[in-house]
Write a protein that holds these residues in place. Structure first.
Motif, PDB file in Angstrom:
ATOM      1  N   TRP A 275      58.038  -2.739  40.517  1.00  0.00           N
ATOM      2  CA  TRP A 275      59.059  -1.737  40.862  1.00  0.00           C
ATOM      3  C   TRP A 275      58.427  -0.495  41.483  1.00  0.00           C
ATOM      4  O   TRP A 275      58.898  -0.002  42.532  1.00  0.00           O
ATOM      5  CB  TRP A 275      59.851  -1.354  39.610  1.00  0.00           C
ATOM      6  N   ILE A 276      57.361   0.001  40.885  1.00  0.00           N
ATOM      7  CA  ILE A 276      56.720   1.211  41.399  1.00  0.00           C
ATOM      8  C   ILE A 276      56.200   0.985  42.812  1.00  0.00           C
ATOM      9  O   ILE A 276      56.371   1.836  43.701  1.00  0.00           O
ATOM     10  CB  ILE A 276      55.593   1.665  40.456  1.00  0.00           C
ATOM     11  N   PHE A 277      55.592  -0.167  43.071  1.00  0.00           N
ATOM     12  CA  PHE A 277      55.061  -0.413  44.416  1.00  0.00           C
ATOM     13  C   PHE A 277      56.170  -0.650  45.435  1.00  0.00           C
ATOM     14  O   PHE A 277      56.017  -0.290  46.611  1.00  0.00           O
ATOM     15  CB  PHE A 277      54.071  -1.581  44.397  1.00  0.00           C
ATOM     16  N   LEU A 278      57.274  -1.233  45.026  1.00  0.00           N
ATOM     17  CA  LEU A 278      58.404  -1.358  45.939  1.00  0.00           C
ATOM     18  C   LEU A 278      58.908   0.018  46.362  1.00  0.00           C
ATOM     19  O   LEU A 278      59.287   0.235  47.523  1.00  0.00           O
ATOM     20  CB  LEU A 278      59.528  -2.156  45.283  1.00  0.00           C
ATOM     21  N   CYS A 279      58.918   0.952  45.416  1.00  0.00           N
ATOM     22  CA  CYS A 279      59.326   2.316  45.737  1.00  0.00           C
ATOM     23  C   CYS A 279      58.279   3.016  46.612  1.00  0.00           C
ATOM     24  O   CYS A 279      58.625   3.737  47.562  1.00  0.00           O
ATOM     25  CB  CYS A 279      59.559   3.117  44.460  1.00  0.00           C
ATOM     26  N   LEU A 280      57.010   2.809  46.290  1.00  0.00           N
ATOM     27  CA  LEU A 280      55.950   3.441  47.073  1.00  0.00           C
ATOM     28  C   LEU A 280      55.934   2.960  48.523  1.00  0.00           C
ATOM     29  O   LEU A 280      55.659   3.730  49.448  1.00  0.00           O
ATOM     30  CB  LEU A 280      54.590   3.148  46.430  1.00  0.00           C
ATOM     31  N   MET A 281      56.242   1.691  48.733  1.00  0.00           N
ATOM     32  CA  MET A 281      56.140   1.101  50.060  1.00  0.00           C
ATOM     33  C   MET A 281      57.349   1.370  50.945  1.00  0.00           C
ATOM     34  O   MET A 281      57.380   0.955  52.094  1.00  0.00           O
ATOM     35  CB  MET A 281      55.918  -0.412  49.938  1.00  0.00           C
ATOM     36  N   GLU A 282      58.351   2.053  50.418  1.00  0.00           N
ATOM     37  CA  GLU A 282      59.502   2.405  51.236  1.00  0.00           C
ATOM     38  C   GLU A 282      59.093   3.382  52.320  1.00  0.00           C
ATOM     39  O   GLU A 282      58.480   4.412  52.048  1.00  0.00           O
ATOM     40  CB  GLU A 282      60.608   3.023  50.365  1.00  0.00           C
ATOM     41  N   GLU A 283      59.466   3.089  53.555  1.00  0.00           N
ATOM     42  CA  GLU A 283      59.076   3.941  54.675  1.00  0.00           C
ATOM     43  C   GLU A 283      59.704   5.330  54.580  1.00  0.00           C
ATOM     44  O   GLU A 283      59.120   6.316  55.027  1.00  0.00           O
ATOM     45  CB  GLU A 283      59.486   3.281  55.996  1.00  0.00           C
ATOM     46  N   LYS A 284      60.904   5.420  53.993  1.00  0.00           N
ATOM     47  CA  LYS A 284      61.607   6.701  53.926  1.00  0.00           C
ATOM     48  C   LYS A 284      61.231   7.511  52.694  1.00  0.00           C
ATOM     49  O   LYS A 284      61.741   8.614  52.509  1.00  0.00           O
ATOM     50  CB  LYS A 284      63.114   6.461  53.934  1.00  0.00           C
ATOM     51  N   ASN A 285      60.364   6.994  51.847  1.00  0.00           N
ATOM     52  CA  ASN A 285      60.006   7.682  50.611  1.00  0.00           C
ATOM     53  C   ASN A 285      59.001   8.796  50.910  1.00  0.00           C
ATOM     54  O   ASN A 285      57.859   8.542  51.278  1.00  0.00           O
ATOM     55  CB  ASN A 285      59.421   6.684  49.613  1.00  0.00           C
ATOM     56  N   THR A 286      59.431  10.036  50.722  1.00  0.00           N
ATOM     57  CA  THR A 286      58.540  11.178  50.978  1.00  0.00           C
ATOM     58  C   THR A 286      58.010  11.795  49.685  1.00  0.00           C
ATOM     59  O   THR A 286      57.229  12.730  49.731  1.00  0.00           O
ATOM     60  CB  THR A 286      59.292  12.266  51.775  1.00  0.00           C
ATOM     61  N   GLY A 287      58.460  11.293  48.542  1.00  0.00           N
ATOM     62  CA  GLY A 287      58.029  11.862  47.260  1.00  0.00           C
ATOM     63  C   GLY A 287      57.198  10.886  46.471  1.00  0.00           C
ATOM     64  O   GLY A 287      57.501  10.597  45.310  1.00  0.00           O
ATOM     65  N   ARG A 288      56.129  10.374  47.062  1.00  0.00           N
ATOM     66  CA  ARG A 288      55.373   9.290  46.435  1.00  0.00           C
ATOM     67  C   ARG A 288      54.478   9.751  45.299  1.00  0.00           C
ATOM     68  O   ARG A 288      54.070   8.934  44.472  1.00  0.00           O
ATOM     69  CB  ARG A 288      54.528   8.567  47.495  1.00  0.00           C
ATOM     70  N   ILE A 289      54.148  11.029  45.232  1.00  0.00           N
ATOM     71  CA  ILE A 289      53.209  11.503  44.218  1.00  0.00           C
ATOM     72  C   ILE A 289      53.721  11.192  42.811  1.00  0.00           C
ATOM     73  O   ILE A 289      52.954  10.845  41.910  1.00  0.00           O
ATOM     74  CB  ILE A 289      52.941  13.019  44.386  1.00  0.00           C
ATOM     75  N   GLY A 290      55.033  11.290  42.619  1.00  0.00           N
ATOM     76  CA  GLY A 290      55.598  10.999  41.301  1.00  0.00           C
ATOM     77  C   GLY A 290      55.374   9.560  40.887  1.00  0.00           C
ATOM     78  O   GLY A 290      55.078   9.275  39.716  1.00  0.00           O
ATOM     79  N   PHE A 291      55.480   8.641  41.844  1.00  0.00           N
ATOM     80  CA  PHE A 291      55.263   7.231  41.521  1.00  0.00           C
ATOM     81  C   PHE A 291      53.783   6.930  41.279  1.00  0.00           C
ATOM     82  O   PHE A 291      53.456   6.072  40.455  1.00  0.00           O
ATOM     83  CB  PHE A 291      55.816   6.344  42.639  1.00  0.00           C
TER      84      PHE A 291
END
Length: 361
Positions: A275-291
């Motif tokens: 789940w965390i990597f699916l969120c990290l790999m999203e192109e539109k995700n600009t808040g990756r530090i939290g993950f």
């Protein structure tokens, strides 16, 4: 008295973890800040705190270890929960808010989606009822359940042989996995016997928590076709019910050994990495530090369930980080993946030192 115990369970199993899960939410985009994500993040942080507090106590306290653990762990978790609530209140002045759209959107679903949601609720309800009223037993209960009871009644951590009841040297093979100690802690804080926590209470929490995580996974996998999410959850529920093709599958552990750390490792820790990597790999995700922070905690918190869980989660992190780095053409991502495994790597080294006699206690 019963009402007070139920309120205590709600406090320690839901309210405190939810408060802790609020801590990393300001680092995520609003679309990720769902109540389910808050609770999942809260349990990741909770088990991180469990290991950070519990491991030194297990290794250093020969007597009264459980009392020492409770006296430290309870204030730590409450303070973290209070900090999460304070951060949410402070950030709210700047327009920060959680994402409750997924809950309010239920009324706008089509009839087919509503039918699937009802079917999923029925399937999950059957699983909860069977886990509570028809609890199964297996040979490992003689160890895992007994360790939780020993912590409550003898006030020691992994220094009594659960098969004989006699004092024994520190059980270095299992002493870093504190899942039974957490169950004993919940029982002690709510005035319930550890065996009841393991066999009756834990499934009522861990089964819904697992489905919350699969819901988060489904949202990432089906973000372009969210109308399929209810069907996805029904298929997952059916998969869990009919996955008992051997005694070793995660589905078997999920419903028949829910309270054991190995079940939590296979049904929460490993899917949480995905789940965390699916969120990290999203192109539109600009808040990756939290993950990345959550992943760092997860790669250490998994040790509460099983020492093997840390090895698996770190290996998955290395593999996914490499693929992510290649996709983005940025080696810095692979370095971040390596940094997120530092705590887990320290856990593995400690485990090797203990089990091979390199560290005498």
């Amino acid at each position: 008295m019963v009402v007070l115990k139920i309120v205590s369970l709600i406090l320690w199993l839901l309210a405190v973890p939810f408060g802790m899960g609020l801590l990393p939410m300001p680092l995520l985009e609003k679309r990720f800040r769902t109540p389910g994500a808050v609770l999942a993040a809260g349990y990741i942080l909770l088990f991180t705190a469990l290991e950070l507090v519990g491991i030194p106590v297990v290794l250093l306290a020969v007597y009264n270890g459980f009392t020492i653990f409770k006296n430290v762990f309870a204030p730590v978790t409450v303070l973290c929960a209070a900090a999460g609530i304070f951060v949410t209140w402070r950030e709210k002045k700047n327009g920060y808010e959680l994402n409750f759209q997924s809950i309010s959107a239920c009324k706008d679903r089509s009839m087919e989606e509503k039918i699937m949601l009802i079917l999923f609720v029925v399937l999950a309800g059957v699983q909860l009822y069977m886990s509570f009223a028809r609890a199964s037993f297996d040979g490992d209960d003689a160890y895992y359940g007994a360790q939780a009871v020993i912590a409550q009644q003898i006030d020691t951590l992994y220094r009594v042989n659960p098969y004989t009841g006699r004092s024994a040297p520190l059980d270095v093979r299992h002493c870093l996995a504190l899942f039974p100690i957490w169950e004993a802690y919940i029982g002690s804080m709510s005035g319930i016997h550890a065996t009841i926590i393991c066999h009756s209470v834990a499934p009522l929490l861990l089964i819904p928590l697992t489905y919350i995580l699969y819901n988060l996974l489904g949202r990432q996998l089906l973000k372009e076709k969210k109308e399929l999410l209810p069907m996805f959850m029904v298929l997952i529920a059916l998969w869990q019910m009919f996955g008992n093709i051997s005694i070793y599958t995660t589905e078997t552990f999920f419903l028949t050994r829910t309270w054991q750390g190995k079940s939590f490792a296979g049904n929460f820790v490993i899917p949480a990495v995905i789940w965390i990597f699916l969120c990290l790999m999203e192109e539109k995700n600009t808040g990756r530090i939290g993950f990345w922070i959550l992943l760092t905690c997860l790669n250490f918190a998994g040790g509460a369930s099983s020492s093997l869980a840390i090895l698996l989660s770190c290996l998955m992190t290395a593999g996914f980080s490499l693929l992510f780095a290649i996709k983005e053409k940025r080696m810095g991502i692979f370095i971040k993946g390596g940094i997120s495994c530092v705590l887990g790597g320290g856990y593995v080294l400690l485990y090797i030192a203990l089990t091979h006699g390199l560290l005498a206690l």
